[in-house]
Design a protein around this motif. Structure first.
Motif, mmCIF file in Angstrom:
data_model
loop_
_atom_site.group_PDB
_atom_site.id
_atom_site.type_symbol
_atom_site.label_atom_id
_atom_site.label_comp_id
_atom_site.label_asym_id
_atom_site.label_seq_id
_atom_site.Cartn_x
_atom_site.Cartn_y
_atom_site.Cartn_z
ATOM 1 N N ALA A 33 -23.248 -33.763 3.710
ATOM 2 C CA ALA A 33 -22.781 -34.313 2.438
ATOM 3 C C ALA A 33 -21.568 -33.556 1.915
ATOM 4 O O ALA A 33 -20.650 -34.141 1.338
ATOM 5 C CB ALA A 33 -23.913 -34.278 1.412
ATOM 6 N N HIS A 37 -20.120 -36.899 4.596
ATOM 7 C CA HIS A 37 -20.879 -37.769 5.491
ATOM 8 C C HIS A 37 -22.258 -38.065 4.906
ATOM 9 O O HIS A 37 -22.843 -37.247 4.200
ATOM 10 C CB HIS A 37 -21.018 -37.123 6.870
ATOM 11 C CG HIS A 37 -19.703 -36.984 7.584
ATOM 12 N ND1 HIS A 37 -19.180 -37.952 8.391
ATOM 13 C CD2 HIS A 37 -18.793 -35.964 7.584
ATOM 14 C CE1 HIS A 37 -18.007 -37.549 8.876
ATOM 15 N NE2 HIS A 37 -17.760 -36.347 8.387
ATOM 16 N N ARG A 38 -22.795 -39.224 5.219
ATOM 17 C CA ARG A 38 -24.068 -39.672 4.631
ATOM 18 C C ARG A 38 -25.277 -38.987 5.243
ATOM 19 O O ARG A 38 -26.344 -38.952 4.658
ATOM 20 C CB ARG A 38 -24.195 -41.196 4.785
ATOM 21 C CG ARG A 38 -23.121 -41.974 4.042
ATOM 22 C CD ARG A 38 -23.233 -43.462 4.319
ATOM 23 N NE ARG A 38 -24.501 -43.986 3.829
ATOM 24 C CZ ARG A 38 -24.684 -44.433 2.579
ATOM 25 N NH1 ARG A 38 -23.673 -44.397 1.717
ATOM 26 N NH2 ARG A 38 -25.842 -44.919 2.206
ATOM 27 N N SER A 39 -25.117 -38.462 6.457
ATOM 28 C CA SER A 39 -26.237 -37.801 7.132
ATOM 29 C C SER A 39 -25.708 -36.789 8.132
ATOM 30 O O SER A 39 -24.519 -36.822 8.507
ATOM 31 C CB SER A 39 -27.119 -38.830 7.849
ATOM 32 O OG SER A 39 -26.411 -39.412 8.935
ATOM 33 N N GLN A 64 -21.800 -35.489 -5.945
ATOM 34 C CA GLN A 64 -22.324 -36.167 -4.756
ATOM 35 C C GLN A 64 -23.345 -35.302 -4.033
ATOM 36 O O GLN A 64 -24.359 -35.815 -3.527
ATOM 37 C CB GLN A 64 -21.166 -36.505 -3.804
ATOM 38 C CG GLN A 64 -20.190 -37.547 -4.362
ATOM 39 C CD GLN A 64 -18.985 -37.747 -3.468
ATOM 40 O OE1 GLN A 64 -18.450 -36.787 -2.919
ATOM 41 N NE2 GLN A 64 -18.542 -38.994 -3.319
ATOM 42 N N ARG A 68 -27.270 -36.131 -3.364
ATOM 43 C CA ARG A 68 -27.897 -36.074 -2.041
ATOM 44 C C ARG A 68 -29.140 -35.198 -2.085
ATOM 45 O O ARG A 68 -30.158 -35.532 -1.461
ATOM 46 C CB ARG A 68 -26.889 -35.512 -1.026
ATOM 47 C CG ARG A 68 -27.418 -35.442 0.401
ATOM 48 C CD ARG A 68 -27.853 -36.787 0.909
ATOM 49 N NE ARG A 68 -28.246 -36.768 2.308
ATOM 50 C CZ ARG A 68 -29.241 -37.479 2.823
ATOM 51 N NH1 ARG A 68 -29.962 -38.291 2.027
ATOM 52 N NH2 ARG A 68 -29.538 -37.415 4.095
#
Length: 415
Positions: A33, A37-39, A64, A68
């Motif tokens: 994060a 990146h989301r993962s 953000q 997360r």
């Protein structure tokens, strides 16, 4: 520090500062994060973790990261404290990321630099000492960001990340590590002599130190290059075969598909047929040495490429070949192209010359007398063609002349 060690240290730091237990896997997710990146899986697919001032810094905003952390199951307050501590951790350890695409571009530059600076017979003995080479005699290309090979190797996190990817059979990681570790074969002679009790002077001790430094690097270079080659990377198979003098890997390179240095393939080809085929490929890619070799072997296509460039010797050869096979239009085309370059192939250049003595090689002068020989070319006898055919040949010659490469390099590499 390895990625595993980093994750463990980050886990302890976050647990201490947030006051709640933190899963190791969540550290990886927060790292992803932080770099947008989301993962973690998405991050690993796109980039690798680095440090020591290499690569790009975090791109994720604090909000953000907190979001997360909340998604991962932490309460808002704990998430905020965790993220604050995590951002400080990233800054302290100078963490960054490098995309696989940027590393891939660097790898291409690495191979290109190796090929362009190839002055030796085997193509891999790079001993020249200048600003373009590091202390191991290996070309030092840069990333688009201006990061050199030496800087990349000084990032323990990057090297650890690439090693981890290679351990998962990532062929690009193997290729990158091979390029990073690439070095000359170290000579163990003085080291072995020192073990036998030989007293070394200061210079010799320096060479032994070089050997001890390069030997483990060279082993890693071999291991990763071999893994890439056995994984099906053609260029790696060729490099392994040439550097480690393995005919088996050269044969493997011939069997594999994929991009490869065609001229090097020609130089190490296992059969005359393979050599001729690779010379043609290399010539078509603009390698002048390959074109020259084909031309001097009597290859008509290669001869004509030189003729098109305005080389009078090859223009005459191409014209003579056209006359021999009865291609009148082609013969006249070469004649008109030669005229564009100021030479008339139909005019004889035969003359007498002094053979030896003070006037050796000069036009023969009877006042001096002595031995003589006759040299030059007879005028080419062109077949009869119609006026219309002559005009067509002249137009074709002018078209070729207009397309001729400009400059001394004639648009061909001189490798």
């Amino acid at each position: 520090m390895t990625l595993k060690e980093l994750a463990h240290l980050a886990q302890q730091t976050l647990q201490t500062n947030s006051g709640c237990p933190v899963k190791r896997s969540h550290v990886h997710e927060l790292l992803a994060a932080a770099f947008g990146h989301r993962s973690w899986a998405a991050f690993r697919a796109a980039a690798v973790l680095a440090d020591a001032g290499v690569g790009d810094g975090p791109s994720g905003a604090t909000s953000q990261l907190i979001g997360r952390a909340v998604q991962l199951g932490y309460h808002q307050q704990a998430a905020a404290e965790m993220v604050q501590s995590f951002v400080a951790f990233i800054t302290e350890h100078r963490l960054s990321s490098i995309s696989w695409s940027a590393l891939g571009a660097w790898l291409v530059l690495s191979v290109t630099a190796e090929e362009e600076d190839d002055d030796s017979d085997n193509g891999y003995d790079l001993e020249e000492d200048n600003d373009q080479f590091d202390e191991d005699g290996t070309a030092v290309p840069e990333l688009a960001t201006g990061t050199s090979r030496e800087q990349l190797m000084r990032s323990p996190m990057l090297m650890s990340s690439l090693e981890a990817a290679a351990a998962s059979s990532n062929l690009q990681a193997h290729c990158l590590l091979a390029a990073l570790y690439r070095c000359r074969t170290p000579n163990p002679y003085l080291y072995e002599e020192s073990l036998k009790g030989r007293a070394l002077n200061a210079v010799e001790r320096g060479w032994v130190d070089d050997y001890l430094r390069l030997e483990p690097q060279h082993r890693k270079y071999e291991a990763h290059l071999k893994a890439a080659a056995l994984g099906g990377v053609r260029a790696a198979a060729l490099e392994y075969g040439t550097h480690f003098e393995s005919r088996d890997f050269i044969a493997l390179a011939e069997r594999l598909t994929g991009d490869v240095d065609a001229y090097m393939m020609a130089r190490v080809a296992t059969t005359p047929e393979a050599r001729a085929s690779w010379l043609r490929v290399a010539a078509e890619r603009g390698v002048r040495s390959a074109l020259e070799e084909l031309a001097y072997q009597g290859d008509a296509w290669a001869e004509e490429r030189f003729a098109e460039q305005g080389d009078i010797h090859w223009l005459r050869m191409a014209a003579e070949r056209a006359v021999e096979i009865g291609d009148a239009m082609r013969a006249w085309t070469w004649q008109y192209l030669s005229l564009e370059h100021g030479v008339d192939l139909t005019r004889s250049t035969m003359a007498a010359y002094h053979d030896g003595g003070q006037e050796d090689g000069q036009f023969y002068d009877s006042d001096f007398g002595g031995p003589m020989y006759v040299g030059g070319d007879e005028g080419l006898v062109l077949p009869t063609v119609s006026h219309a055919e002559q005009q067509a040949a002249k137009a074709q010659a002018r078209t070729i002349f207009a397309k001729r490469p400009k400059g001394d390099d004639r648009a061909w590499s001189n490798r």
